[in-house]
Every structure is written in C-alpha cells, then in structure tokens.
Write an enzyme that holds these catalytic residues in place. Structure first.
Site, mmCIF file in Angstrom:
data_model
loop_
_atom_site.group_PDB
_atom_site.id
_atom_site.type_symbol
_atom_site.label_atom_id
_atom_site.label_comp_id
_atom_site.label_asym_id
_atom_site.label_seq_id
_atom_site.Cartn_x
_atom_site.Cartn_y
_atom_site.Cartn_z
ATOM 1 N N LEU A 1 -3.077 53.397 -18.702
ATOM 2 C CA LEU A 1 -2.178 52.777 -19.679
ATOM 3 C C LEU A 1 -2.685 51.412 -20.086
ATOM 4 O O LEU A 1 -2.437 50.941 -21.182
ATOM 5 C CB LEU A 1 -0.791 52.603 -19.070
ATOM 6 C CG LEU A 1 0.013 53.855 -18.787
ATOM 7 C CD1 LEU A 1 1.246 53.520 -17.966
ATOM 8 C CD2 LEU A 1 0.436 54.507 -20.097
ATOM 9 N N GLY B 1 -6.633 45.214 -16.696
ATOM 10 C CA GLY B 1 -6.620 43.763 -16.715
ATOM 11 C C GLY B 1 -7.441 43.263 -15.546
ATOM 12 O O GLY B 1 -8.071 44.065 -14.837
ATOM 13 N N GLY B 2 -7.420 41.976 -15.357
ATOM 14 C CA GLY B 2 -8.174 41.389 -14.260
ATOM 15 C C GLY B 2 -7.720 41.945 -12.911
ATOM 16 O O GLY B 2 -8.467 41.991 -11.951
ATOM 17 N N ASP C 1 3.688 33.398 -14.278
ATOM 18 C CA ASP C 1 2.712 34.034 -15.157
ATOM 19 C C ASP C 1 3.412 34.819 -16.260
ATOM 20 O O ASP C 1 3.076 35.968 -16.546
ATOM 21 C CB ASP C 1 1.777 34.936 -14.349
ATOM 22 C CG ASP C 1 0.489 35.236 -15.125
ATOM 23 O OD1 ASP C 1 0.213 34.511 -16.112
ATOM 24 O OD2 ASP C 1 -0.219 36.187 -14.754
#
Ligand SMILES: *[C@@H]1O[C@H](CO)[C@@H](O)[C@H](O)[C@H]1NC(C)=O
Ligand SMILES: *[C@@H]1O[C@H](CO)[C@@H](O)[C@H](O)[C@H]1NC(C)=O
Ligand SMILES: *[C@@H]1O[C@H](CO)[C@@H](O)[C@H](O)[C@H]1NC(C)=O
Ligand SMILES: *[C@@H]1O[C@H](CO)[C@@H](O)[C@H](O)[C@H]1NC(C)=O
Ligand SMILES: *[C@@H]1O[C@H](CO)[C@@H](O)[C@H](O)[C@H]1NC(C)=O
Ligand SMILES: *[C@@H]1O[C@H](CO)[C@@H](O)[C@H](O)[C@H]1NC(C)=O
Ligand SMILES: *[C@@H]1O[C@H](CO)[C@@H](O)[C@H](O)[C@H]1NC(C)=O
Ligand SMILES: *[C@@H]1O[C@H](CO)[C@@H](O)[C@H](O)[C@H]1NC(C)=O
Length: 813
Positions: A500, A503-504, A622
């Site tokens: 889906l 990321g990092g 975040d």
C-alpha cells in the site's frame, strides 16, 4: 437540508401554480362531495391541510396531511403511502354513504379507510392534524388517522398498543425522500418484559429507550421544553404520548429514512425546522456493540468492558475488539446458600428489558430478596425512580451501559468472591484479556525488557511512574500477538502487489484474514529508523488509545528480527496521496471544501484526545499528511505513533538530544533546540491545515523563506489576500468565512513562539464556533527566527528540503 427544503418549496409553489389554491373552504367531507386532486381540506383554524401532493423528485400523487401555515411543505401523514396514483390519473377521495373514505384513481380504488358502518357520516380534518370519520351528530371517532401513523408522531397521537383490539401504532420511515412507502426503520413500543420504546431496522433493535421510570424513559434524557410526556402501561393500553397543547411549540417526532429518530421544532424566526433531539447518538446506544454481560461506555477506551466478575467469552475476538460475543461469569452463582451479592452500576443505561420480569407491587428491599431467591435472576433495578416496583433480569444482561446523564441504578448479581475482588481501575481496561491468554511468554519478556530499557533511558520520571502504574494496574495488555504464518497468508507472502505504501520505516501491505477481514500490515524494515524501542513504544501506546480519529492497532507480531504492526485497513489511503497528487486515482480535485474541513476537524479532535483526553498525555511528534489515513467515508485517522512520547501529568516541556520528525512540520524550537511539547504538535497541525487548504506542501528552504508555504500564507494574510492561498482546484462555491477562519487558525498554530500557539481544545473550539473571536496571528515559525522575533540558540542546524520520510538527525550539543 436547505436543498431539500428548497425542493419542497418548489413543489409547493408548483402545486399552487398548477391548481390555484382550490381549497374547499371547509374542514369536512360529506358523502357526495368528492375531493379532487388539486383541492384541499383545511382544519378549522388553519393549522393543517389535507390534499394531494407529490414528494420531491416524484410525479406520483399521494393524499397527505401537512402543516398549512408553514412555508415549507412538511407532510406528516400519508394515506396511500404504498399505493401511489399516477400523475395524470385524476385521483379523487370521497366518503361514501356508509362512512368509508375511498381514494381512487380513474380506474381503481387505491386506499380505503373504514371500520364501522355509519348512518350519517362525515370526515373531518381536526386542528391537531387528525383526520377523523364520525357520525355527524357524535364526537366519537369511528376511524382516525392518528391510529395509522406514517413516519411522524404529532402532539396527542399515541405510539403503542391497544391491547383490547390488538391495534399497534408505530412509525415507519419513508423508503426515501421520493417515496413514502414503508422503509426499513420502525419506531414502536415493545411490550415484552418491561415495556420500552424501540427503534428497529427491519426487525433488529438499533435503539431502545429503556423502561419508563415514572418520570421519563430511563435510558433517554428527556428533550427539554417539548411539552408533557407520558407513558401509559395498563392492562388495556401501552402507549407513549406527548402533549404540546397550551404551548406555542410546533414540534414533531419523525423517523427519517436513514434510521434516525428526530425531534423537530419549528423556529419561527429562522423559518425552518430545527432538530432539538435525536437518537441513536452514540455507538453505545445504537445496537448492542458489546455483547452480553459487558458494559458500554462511550467515554472510555476500549468502549466495551466486561462487567466485574465476568471475562470475555472469546478472549481472542475480544482483543481484536470484536466484542459481540460478550462476556461470561468468572464464578458460578451460589443460589442455594444465599451468599451472592450485588454490584451497583450508576448511572446506568439499563439492560434490555424485553425478557425482564416486572412486579410493580414490591419495594426495593423485597426486589433484592426476590432476585436473590431465584437462581435465574441476574440483576435487578427499581421500576420507578421513587424506589418502588421491581424489574428483574432473568437472562444475560444485554445492552448495559454507563449513562452520561442522570440514569438509574442497576444491580448486577455476583458470586461473593467476585464482589469482594477490588473494583478494577477506572476508565481503561476494566475489561481485559489477561496477558497469559493473549501474549506468549516471549512477548512478555520483550515487554519487560522494554520496560527496563525505558527505565535505563532515564525517561522522565513521572511518565515512567505513570507507565509503571499503568502496567501494574492493568497487569495486562489488551493487544494480541499474531502468528507470523497468519500474516504471511493474509498478505500472500508479503507480495509486492499488496504493498500500500513505502517509507523510511519499511512497507505497508494490504492483507486479508481468513475470515475476510481486511487489515493493513506494517512491516518495519530491519534497519529502519523506527528501532525496536519505537516499535514497542508504538505497540504499548496505541493499545491504550482508542478514538474515532486514531487508527486502530489490531495486533502485532515479533518473529526473529521481523517486527510487524497490524492496523485496521483504511480504504482511502493517506491524505498526502490526495493532497499532493501522488497516486493517480486519488487526487486533490476529489477533495472538495466540505471534505477538507471535515478532515481538519477530525485531525483536531484526534490530536485533542492525544493531548488532553486520553488517560495518557501523548505528544505525537510526527504529525504530517502522510500519517493521516482516510477511511471509506473520508474520516481522517491519525496513525504512526512510533515517535510519540508519553508525558507526565504536570510535565509540559521536554528536551531531547535526538530530534526526530519531518522537516516542514517541525516547530522551530524543536528542530533547533530539541524542545518538544504539545505546542510542537500544534505547530505541525497548523502546517497541515495550511497544506489542506492550499494543496501545497510546506517545503523548507531556509535560504529563501518567502518561498515556503508558511511564508507565503503569512505574506498573503498581511496583504489582505489570504483567500489566494486557497487551492485553485476547489471550484465549487465555498463558505468564505469558514475558509478564512481555518487560515487564521492555521497561522495561529504555526506562530514562532510556542506560548503564542493555542492548545488543541481552543483549536477545536475555534473550528467549531463561527462566533468565537480569533486572535491576530504573529509571524510563523522559522520566519520569526530570521526576522529576530524569536530568539533561539541554533547551535548546529542543517535544514534539509526532505519531506517524504521521517528521518533521524543528531544535533550536536
Ligand atoms: C383526467 O382529466 C383530464 C381532464 O378532464 C382528462 O383529459 C384525462 O383524460 C383524465 N385522465 C384520466 C386517466 O382519466
Ligand atoms: C372513484 O370515485 C368517484 C367518486 O366517488 C366515483 O365517481 C367513481 O366511480 C370511482 N371510481 C372507481 C373506479 O371506483
Ligand atoms: C407496526 O404496525 C403495523 C401495523 O399495525 C404492524 O403490521 C407492524 O407489525 C408493526 N411493526 C412493529 C415493529 O411493531
Ligand atoms: C436523517 O437524520 C440525520 C440526523 O439528523 C441526518 O444526518 C440525515 O441527513 C437525515 N437523512 C435524511 C435523508 O434526511
Ligand atoms: C466477530 O466474532 C463473531 C464470532 O464471535 C463472528 O461471527 C463475526 O464474524 C466477527 N465479526 C467480525 C467483524 O470479525
Ligand atoms: C453452600 O454451603 C455449604 C456449607 O457451607 C457448602 O458445603 C456448599 O459448597 C455451598 N454451596 C455452594 C454452591 O457454594
Ligand atoms: C418494604 O416492604 C416491606 C414489606 O412491606 C417492609 O417491611 C419494608 O420496611 C419496606 N422497605 C422499605 C425500604 O420501604
Ligand atoms: C424464577 O423466576 C422465573 C421467572 O419468573 C420463574 O419462572 C421461576 O419459577 C422462578 N424460580 C423460582 C425458584 O422461584
């Protein structure tokens, strides 16, 4: 609503244009005087009218009753609701000489009202909206429309049963706005057990009032200022009635076709209907989400908890928040020796009374004794708030809840040993799954290790104390560890096609459990920035959080060096995909203003919950568009708690050496000095608002501060051109004041000085109240530093223009 009313007005206008106002200047029909389509009967003082009408979007003709004096045609009763007359069929309604009221089109009879044969009949529309048939010289009604309600209960109408004739008067919603034929939703009196009012979808209960307690329905706060309520419960009749006679309230109780029971009051000044009360309101009062022997509390997390002395029937399902199977007794009752006792729940939403037994003649003490004496009795309550009468439950307790208003007391029967056991901690985790049943030994060890790792890291002492207390108090964690094999199967061995997003941190896969339930599986990359500490942090944190604006963690898995989190699946992916046109078929142009505003409010509520309303005080650290996920209805859910930190009760600011977060969203005091507080989250939220409004990313180029979104927004604001910030792709007309308010709030949130930024409760208030006055914002974030408005001691800062991924950056000190 407004649109609907406009349509209704149009109909009204077209009606009168077509037929002129051909009202028969009377409220009465006699034999030989047919009422033709286009003519109306008007009640004596003109309150109600009866005639032919067509609903919005339909040409079919129906005979109905509506308010004659209101500018919005509001139909309260329909004769031929399931049997329309074609548009051009010249319908007529006529009373025949025997007193039968007959509605026919040119070919056939479509509807008849008749009960008895009368000799000298008349039909009359009364001023309370009741159409009656009677002998001309009598005031006794042979037939009345009040006995055959459609979807609306008017003052003086009975809702319920005449047990002598078997007549059951209930409200049934329209099929939809175009079609008055009976839909799926019914509001009726349930006379089984202790009588209560119920709202049904098909035949499933979706709301119940609770029993009448002498003053009101026990599970229903009475709508105030709506006249007199009463409930009759005799051997002949069981009904609810309200009376606004003698007041100037024009009110109605209506079930709408989406299954909401609403109380409308006509507001003269505004010339419109206003909803003053409606049900169901919360998840707890709609259906029975918690299953038997559990208690539903909308303000606690999780919402469903087993009653004291009960444990989940299926711990695994319960841990996955599938609570429908409910709870079972930990210890059998001892009915013979009379050692059992009762636990009081107050204020309670009483369990479903449809299988309860009522004895109105005994008092509280006798009720308690009678319950103790009968092995089947599981709980009791007084039938009347004055302490008289007795309701006893003989089966599983279904639909028990904590009332948020003055409810009654409910007494649960428990074995002596279960009474003696201490009341579990308030709020969270009253109903829990023991760690032994849910977690494997290995996970327990890991939890303990993480616990001590925290201790080592000299995490704030208060926070530690909270956590320590939490762990001790709860003694458990309510999150299941899932099998590696289950997840392999669910994701097709982590197939690329199921990814889906990446990321990092690693990748997120779509998965499907054997039962068909869709999940999102977050597989952390083995060398991801989200280390094992963050992983455990996230697991423990989110397990304790539950709010409709937070993504739900369903379970986790640790297998070798694999670390996996399993979340509820969000069909609409992340907000950044829409906002920044990342995914081809989910683009910014799909986000109209109402959706954007809805998303802003949802995020604000989720953040407020984290900061102030959850048991733990949490700073997300975040918050960014890629961490906002969207469900199928575009409700936003905050995700990714890997960097979140728990705060102690009185702690407000913390300093960290390790600055983690995402540039563009980081508050200056955090990015520069490592200081974080709820106000650094508020900053990120402000950036998000401005991104949502503008459809632009906030890039950070410290050398050219005017280029980035905040600088741009600030300049436009000062030039008086704030609306130019608005995404040009929002083409529909939008409420300018609301957009301006959002821009203003966004700028307040990104102000340079943390102490100038509002807290989230103010933000939620300002977003929700058009009249709240807003402060004038000062310069935003980094701009303030550059212009010297904000003092900082940037020891070593290197700001990058990375935006996509979370990354960790050491700041030397
Ligand atoms: C309805 O009445 C009109 C006018 O009298 C007539 O032309 C039309 O044929 C009638 N319709 C039917 C279905 O009888
Ligand atoms: C319909 O009602 C009118 C008025 O009572 C009557 O003249 C006519 O014969 C009726 N038609 C049918 C088909 O019943
Ligand atoms: C509602 O009333 C109608 C007519 O009396 C009856 O047929 C129906 O069963 C009732 N439904 C409920 C749920 O009481
Ligand atoms: C039904 O009522 C609810 C609550 O007022 C409202 O949100 C919904 O739009 C209504 N549905 C219709 C079709 O009017
Ligand atoms: C919840 O559990 C029950 C069995 O107790 C099952 O039948 C049902 O499908 C489950 N619901 C969901 C949404 O998984
Ligand atoms: C009732 O009491 C007797 C004597 O104290 C005891 O032996 C028996 O086990 C008790 N019964 C239950 C069901 O607790
Ligand atoms: C309840 O009724 C019993 C029997 O009539 C009586 O002895 C007792 O005092 C009453 N208790 C209360 C609290 O009124
Ligand atoms: C318990 O109550 C139920 C329901 O009223 C009744 O059928 C049963 O006989 C009672 N049992 C005893 C022992 O009184």
């Amino acid at each position: 609503m407004a649109a609907m009313m406009q349509m209704q007005m149009l109909i009204l206008i077209s009606l009168s244009a077509l037929f002129g106002r051909l009202s028969i200047s009377t409220d009465t029909l006699s034999p030989g005087q047919p009422l033709h389509d286009g003519q109306t009967l008007v009640s004596a003082v003109g309150t109600f009218a009866l005639g032919f009408f067509s609903p919005t979007g339909s040409k079919n003709r129906y005979v109905g009753i509506w308010y004659n004096k209101l500018p919005v045609q509001t139909v309260v009763w329909v004769a031929n609701r399931g049997n329309p007359i074609a548009a051009d069929a010249n319908g007529t309604m006529e009373l025949n000489s025997n007193g039968a009221l007959i509605l026919n089109n040119s070919q056939t009879v479509v509807w008849v009202a008749s009960i008895a044969v009368l000799t000298n009949p008349v039909a009359q529309l009364l001023d309370n909206g009741n159409l009656v048939i009677r002998e001309a010289n009598s005031i006794e009604f042979a037939w009345q429309s009040f006995d055959y309600p459609t979807d609306t209960l008017l003052s003086g109408m009975k809702l319920g049963w005449d047990l002598r004739t078997g007549l059951n008067r209930n409200l049934t919603a329209w099929q939809n706005n175009d079609d008055p034929s009976p839909g799926r939703y019914t509001f009726s009196a349930d006379i089984n057990g202790s009588p209560q009012l119920t709202l049904l979808m098909d035949s499933a209960k979706i709301w119940r009032s609770g029993p009448w307690n002498g003053a009101q329905f026990s599970n229903t706060p009475q709508p105030s200022g709506l006249g007199l309520f009463s409930f009759a419960n005799t051997k002949d009749e069981v009904y609810f009635i309200y009376d606004t006679i003698g007041t100037d309230i024009v009110g109605r109780l209506t079930v709408n076709h989406t299954g909401i029971l609403q109380w409308f009051v006509w507001i003269k000044k505004a010339n419109e209907w206003s909803i003053t009360w409606y049900v169901p309101q919360t998840q707890c009062d709609s259906s029975f989400p918690c299953g038997p022997n559990a208690i539903c509390d909308i303000n606690s997390s999780p919402m469903c908890q087993c009653l004291q002395g009960f444990v989940p029937k299926s711990p695994a399902n319960w841990a996955l928040r599938n609570t429908t199977s409910g709870c079972v007794r930990r210890m059998a009752l001892d009915c013979k020796n009379k050692t059992d006792g009762f636990l009081t729940i107050t204020p309670a939403i009483l369990p479903d009374t449809s299988t309860a037994i009522v004895d109105k003649t005994i008092n509280f003490t006798q009720c308690k004794e009678k319950c103790l004496a009968n092995c089947s009795c599981t709980g009791f309550a007084s039938a009347d708030i004055r302490g008289t009468g007795c309701i006893m439950w003989m089966k599983d307790l279904v639909g028990l809840g904590t009332a948020s208003y003055e409810g009654g007391d409910f007494y649960v029967r428990l074995a002596a040993a279960d009474i003696a056991s201490p009341t579990p901690a308030k709020g969270l985790a009253k109903a829990k799954v023991t760690i032994i049943t849910v977690l494997s030994g290995a996970a327990l060890v890991i939890l303990l290790i993480s616990f001590f790792a925290w201790r080592k890291k000299k995490m704030n002492r208060r926070a530690l104390a909270a956590l320590e207390k939490g762990i001790k108090e709860d003694d458990e964690i309510e999150l299941p560890q899932l099998q590696w094999s289950t997840l392999m199967e669910a994701t097709d061995n982590f197939a690329e096609t199921n990814i889906l997003g990446k990321g990092g941190f690693g990748s997120v896969y779509k998965g499907k459990l054997a039962e068909g339930c869709e999940i999102a599986v977050k597989r952390l990359s083995k060398n991801s920035a989200q280390g094992i500490d963050e992983f455990k942090n996230e697991v423990i944190l989110i397990a304790k959080l539950q709010h409709r604006s937070l993504v739900r963690l369903l379970g986790y898995c640790i297998q070798g060096d694999e670390r996996i989190l399993v979340y509820e699946y969000m069909p609409n992916g992340s907000l950044d995909a829409f906002l920044f046109d990342i995914v081809p078929n989910r683009v910014r142009v799909h986000l109209d203003w109402p959706t954007r505003f809805h998303i802003i409010i949802g995020i604000a509520r989720g953040l407020l919950y984290l900061h102030q309303d959850s048991r733990l005080r949490i700073i997300h650290r975040d918050l960014k568009a890629s961490n906002i996920l969207l469900d199928s209805a575009m409700n936003p859910k905050i995700s990714d708690f890997g960097l979140a930190r728990i705060f102690g009760e009185n702690e407000t600011i913390t300093k960290t050496r390790k600055v983690v977060g995402t540039h563009g969203y980081m508050a200056p005091e955090y990015a520069l000095d490592g200081i974080f507080s709820v106000k650094s989250d508020v900053f990120s939220f402000g950036v998000l608002i401005l991104e949502i409004i503008s459809g632009q990313r906030n890039r950070v180029f410290i050398s050219t501060p005017h280029l980035y979104l905040l600088g741009n927004a600030w300049s436009l604001w000062n030039e008086g051109n704030a609306l130019d910030l608005m995404d040009p792709l929002i083409s529909d007309p939008f409420p300018v004041a609301q957009v301006m308010r959002c821009i203003n709030i966004g700028l307040l949130c990104v102000q340079g000085k943390p102490e100038d930024r509002p807290i989230m409760s103010s933000v939620v208030f300002m977003l929700g109240n058009d009249d709240a006055s807003l402060a004038k914002p000062k310069a935003p974030g980094f701009k303030a530093i550059l212009t010297g408005e904000l003092e900082s001691t940037p020891n070593h800062v290197e700001l990058h223009s990375f935006n996509n991924f979370t990354f960790t950056e050491q700041i030397g000190r």
